[in-house]
Motif scaffolding. Sequence first.
Motif, PDB file in Angstrom:
ATOM      1  N   GLN A 528     -25.297   1.987   8.585  1.00  0.00           N
ATOM      2  CA  GLN A 528     -26.455   1.152   8.904  1.00  0.00           C
ATOM      3  C   GLN A 528     -26.478   0.805  10.393  1.00  0.00           C
ATOM      4  OE1 GLN A 528     -27.479  -1.465   5.159  1.00  0.00           O
ATOM      5  NE2 GLN A 528     -25.353  -1.839   5.728  1.00  0.00           N
ATOM      6  N   THR A 529     -27.572   0.211  10.838  1.00  0.00           N
ATOM      7  CA  THR A 529     -27.694  -0.198  12.235  1.00  0.00           C
ATOM      8  C   THR A 529     -27.443  -1.693  12.398  1.00  0.00           C
ATOM      9  OG1 THR A 529     -30.084  -0.501  11.969  1.00  0.00           O
ATOM     10  CG2 THR A 529     -29.326   1.641  12.759  1.00  0.00           C
ATOM     11  N   TYR A 530     -27.066  -2.356  11.319  1.00  0.00           N
ATOM     12  CA  TYR A 530     -26.785  -3.792  11.361  1.00  0.00           C
ATOM     13  C   TYR A 530     -25.640  -4.066  10.394  1.00  0.00           C
ATOM     14  CZ  TYR A 530     -29.872  -3.235   7.340  1.00  0.00           C
ATOM     15  OH  TYR A 530     -30.445  -2.790   6.176  1.00  0.00           O
ATOM     16  N   ASP A 584     -34.658  -4.870  17.011  1.00  0.00           N
ATOM     17  CA  ASP A 584     -35.629  -4.153  16.175  1.00  0.00           C
ATOM     18  C   ASP A 584     -35.666  -4.746  14.769  1.00  0.00           C
ATOM     19  OD1 ASP A 584     -36.304  -2.420  18.224  1.00  0.00           O
ATOM     20  OD2 ASP A 584     -34.845  -0.890  17.622  1.00  0.00           O
ATOM     21  N   LEU A 585     -34.506  -5.113  14.247  1.00  0.00           N
ATOM     22  CA  LEU A 585     -34.451  -5.707  12.914  1.00  0.00           C
ATOM     23  C   LEU A 585     -35.182  -7.044  12.882  1.00  0.00           C
ATOM     24  CD1 LEU A 585     -33.196  -5.357  10.035  1.00  0.00           C
ATOM     25  CD2 LEU A 585     -31.281  -6.740  10.845  1.00  0.00           C
ATOM     26  N   LEU A 586     -35.018  -7.854  13.921  1.00  0.00           N
ATOM     27  CA  LEU A 586     -35.700  -9.146  13.982  1.00  0.00           C
ATOM     28  C   LEU A 586     -37.213  -8.972  14.070  1.00  0.00           C
ATOM     29  CD1 LEU A 586     -33.359 -11.093  16.439  1.00  0.00           C
ATOM     30  CD2 LEU A 586     -33.605 -11.469  13.987  1.00  0.00           C
ATOM     31  N   GLN A 606     -36.114 -16.180   8.911  1.00  0.00           N
ATOM     32  CA  GLN A 606     -35.118 -16.692   7.975  1.00  0.00           C
ATOM     33  C   GLN A 606     -33.699 -16.400   8.472  1.00  0.00           C
ATOM     34  OE1 GLN A 606     -37.766 -15.654   3.989  1.00  0.00           O
ATOM     35  NE2 GLN A 606     -35.623 -15.099   4.049  1.00  0.00           N
ATOM     36  N   ASP A 607     -32.758 -17.247   8.059  1.00  0.00           N
ATOM     37  CA  ASP A 607     -31.352 -17.040   8.427  1.00  0.00           C
ATOM     38  C   ASP A 607     -30.752 -15.825   7.729  1.00  0.00           C
ATOM     39  OD1 ASP A 607     -31.508 -19.292   9.952  1.00  0.00           O
ATOM     40  OD2 ASP A 607     -29.967 -20.424   8.864  1.00  0.00           O
ATOM     41  N   TYR A 608     -31.230 -15.529   6.519  1.00  0.00           N
ATOM     42  CA  TYR A 608     -30.584 -14.507   5.693  1.00  0.00           C
ATOM     43  C   TYR A 608     -31.621 -13.565   5.085  1.00  0.00           C
ATOM     44  CZ  TYR A 608     -27.169 -18.245   6.013  1.00  0.00           C
ATOM     45  OH  TYR A 608     -26.338 -19.237   6.492  1.00  0.00           O
ATOM     46  N   PHE A 609     -31.294 -12.261   5.100  1.00  0.00           N
ATOM     47  CA  PHE A 609     -32.146 -11.247   4.479  1.00  0.00           C
ATOM     48  C   PHE A 609     -31.343 -10.612   3.344  1.00  0.00           C
ATOM     49  CE2 PHE A 609     -33.048 -10.199   9.201  1.00  0.00           C
ATOM     50  CZ  PHE A 609     -33.697 -11.406   9.400  1.00  0.00           C
ATOM     51  N   PRO A 610     -31.607 -10.969   2.107  1.00  0.00           N
ATOM     52  CA  PRO A 610     -30.873 -10.351   0.986  1.00  0.00           C
ATOM     53  C   PRO A 610     -31.144  -8.855   0.911  1.00  0.00           C
ATOM     54  CG  PRO A 610     -32.039 -12.328   0.296  1.00  0.00           C
ATOM     55  CD  PRO A 610     -32.560 -11.990   1.656  1.00  0.00           C
ATOM     56  N   SER A 611     -30.120  -8.114   0.479  1.00  0.00           N
ATOM     57  CA  SER A 611     -30.226  -6.666   0.411  1.00  0.00           C
ATOM     58  C   SER A 611     -31.197  -6.210  -0.668  1.00  0.00           C
ATOM     59  CB  SER A 611     -28.846  -6.051   0.160  1.00  0.00           C
ATOM     60  OG  SER A 611     -28.924  -4.655   0.058  1.00  0.00           O
ATOM     61  N   LYS A 612     -31.070  -6.782  -1.898  1.00  0.00           N
ATOM     62  CA  LYS A 612     -31.898  -6.333  -3.007  1.00  0.00           C
ATOM     63  C   LYS A 612     -32.641  -7.493  -3.685  1.00  0.00           C
ATOM     64  CE  LYS A 612     -29.365  -2.132  -4.244  1.00  0.00           C
ATOM     65  NZ  LYS A 612     -28.689  -1.386  -5.334  1.00  0.00           N
ATOM     66  N   GLN A 613     -32.864  -8.569  -2.944  1.00  0.00           N
ATOM     67  CA  GLN A 613     -33.528  -9.727  -3.530  1.00  0.00           C
ATOM     68  C   GLN A 613     -34.665 -10.167  -2.618  1.00  0.00           C
ATOM     69  OE1 GLN A 613     -29.467 -11.287  -3.447  1.00  0.00           O
ATOM     70  NE2 GLN A 613     -29.915 -12.283  -5.392  1.00  0.00           N
ATOM     71  N   GLY A 626     -30.300 -18.225  18.413  1.00  0.00           N
ATOM     72  CA  GLY A 626     -29.530 -17.007  18.618  1.00  0.00           C
ATOM     73  C   GLY A 626     -30.396 -15.765  18.546  1.00  0.00           C
ATOM     74  N   GLY A 627     -31.291 -15.717  17.553  1.00  0.00           N
ATOM     75  CA  GLY A 627     -32.187 -14.580  17.432  1.00  0.00           C
ATOM     76  C   GLY A 627     -33.124 -14.467  18.622  1.00  0.00           C
ATOM     77  N   MET A 628     -33.666 -15.607  19.060  1.00  0.00           N
ATOM     78  CA  MET A 628     -34.546 -15.610  20.222  1.00  0.00           C
ATOM     79  C   MET A 628     -33.825 -15.100  21.459  1.00  0.00           C
ATOM     80  SD  MET A 628     -36.246 -18.847  22.194  1.00  0.00           S
ATOM     81  CE  MET A 628     -37.061 -19.470  20.743  1.00  0.00           C
TER      82      MET A 628
END
Length: 754
Positions: A528-530, A584-586, A606-613, A626-628
Amino acid sequence: MASSKRMKVLLASVLTMMLALFGCNSIGANSMEINQSFSDIHNEFWAKDEVTQLVDKGIINGYPDKQFRPALEVSRGQAANLLATALGLPDAPYRPIFKDVSSKSSHLKGAMATYEAEIFLGKEDGTFGVGDSLTREQMATVIVRAFKLEDTGEDIQFADQNRISESHQEGVKILAQHGITTGKEDGTFDPKTAVNRATYVVFLHRAMVETGKIQETPEVSFKKAGTYGDFNPVRHEQNFVEVPVSKTDKTYLRSNAYLQFAGEKTTKHSHSTDTVYTYKIAGMSPAVVNVTKRQLENGDYFIFSELRNPQRMPVTVDLIQAESGLSKGILREYDRYPVKKDTDDTFGFDMTTYPTGIFEKTYEEGDKSQKMIGKAYRSKELSQKYPNGESSYTRELMDENVAFSSIMLGDTQLSVYTLSSRGYDIVDQWLLVSDQLLFSTNQKMDDWMLESAIYYKKRNKWYTANGPYNKMATTIEPMPASGRGYGRNLLLVKEDRVMALYNQTNERYYESLLYNSFANLDIFRGDQTYWETEVTSTYLKNLFGITAPFVDTRFNEQIALFLYNGGKAFGHDDYNLGLTNYADLLVSQQSKGNIIKVSPSAYYIQDYFPSKQNVKTHSSMNHLLGGMNILLLAYKETGKPAYLETAESLLRALEIDADKWIRKNGDIWYKVSPDHTFVGEDYVHLTLEDLIHSYELWVDIDPSKTAVFEKMLRSKAGYMNQNGKGYTTKIKNGLDRIGMPELLPAGPEHTDAL
């Protein structure tokens, strides 16, 4: 009446006993002081002189672990090989005479040569008996035949004469006539007992002296061998395999179980190369040993040893290094700085401490080198599967042990690293080897050791080939009933403190740890890239139903920064790859719906991106800053408009909600929930570090947009000052850079943010 030669042997034995009883120094004027060659052949050993002389002449050898193992029984095949060498018998071609000697047998030379010389005649069943133990009476016969000893006519009888086989009575008698044997102290010969290595060497030596094949040398006296740790020779039979990790030093695996090579695999990382050597443990399938050599760009290398034993039977495997050409070795241990253990409300009790220490080697030419030695960690793998097919992974740590022991034999340093499994477990041990000094001064080494003791919870010490393991919060799953749950924490896989120290000192040890961290992050990320977590937080599970794996934005932001800063420090061409991948993900999260909308053009990610939810989670101040900051840094690096546009959307959301984020006491709320409520206690220092960084980045890009950050950082710093919360070194330096040193909060300075 005994012969004069036999009397000399008896008198020598009596004299030796008297010297031992009365404590006299048995080193005569003609004795030779030499280096000890084997860890189990010392000054008190009864056959040291005979062993030393025959080893020097190449007639018999020791084992790869620098032991002679004098008590091991000698087989008929081994005895034949030794005799063939001692006598210089010519090689005899292979003939299918014996059922148990093939053309590829390790006993081929001895069996064929001694058969041709009519020394060993074989057994009645058509075998040579290569694996059978050689008895004392058999030894007598073959030595008499080998050295062509003749009957002197002297009548010699032993107390157990009737127990000596008829076919060996003559051999025993002649051996005694020549003073090569005197029998036991009780007057017996003990014919049926198996001969051990020491006894065989002594009898062989006496026969060679008696027949003039060698001259007896003066008595030897060994210089004292220095040891470290709990070094004890392993006296029983062992199996050895050589592991090709070094071109200059020898490395072996040792075990009482048979080790079978099962394959080699090489994997290249950005700045290092892993070669994994796998060995099956015979009879204990699927138990295996994996030895990983991680070759770093600077010439140093890690050795990660892993014993996996998914079955009940205990097993011990030692990794052994034999390093030659040394004049001195010294172990500088971490335990000079005691760890003050405590129980943390979040993490519970952490069993781990720090590595064993640094072994410093001085070579005969005067050069020095160092290796860092880790401890051994015995653990059990835990996993928990979820309805969506995904799983969470942790380890239960059973114990942390000192694995290292060593002995200095002449110019050879023998180091032993013990992996001891009790069954159904994994044992890990590591070391970092350099041909140079890892630390340029003892003071810099001591500083790191002291820091490791003070901050033991946040300093990696349990390294594996797949990354370091650290104590996890008690709110993760699977968590063992013992509370000793450990996992690969992404924030500690990247080594920020090491990066800071490397930038300050350029010490080789920090450089090597950083190369190792780059490799571990590469392994953790996979294709993956992340980076996704592999551990489930029950806090998030209870709030949102999220289970591992999921993307934690803070983890990814800090990893991207770590790789960015590390890449620039080392001059890597790909230094901004992690930065742009995460940016890119953000950017993509708005289209995926992983946002909390504030206005049509303003939102929080959001703080969290669930994989399959598909669930909504909160956005915390430290995550969104941090993201900014990542987006702004990526924009500065690449000029890509999408990065700036996404950062501006986050900025607008902060500007709209600025007063809501600031609490009445001046502190910042921890998070905004999907329903747009502001709740939670903020971190003590972390958010102020992020606000300072955001302020700096916007000053470079658009100074007109810094007002909201100045407002928040003044409020946060004021709250910290009023409550004596102290500051981190990063906060102090950051406030100086932005021209606001007067905002430095009162209280102590901290190395790590709370």
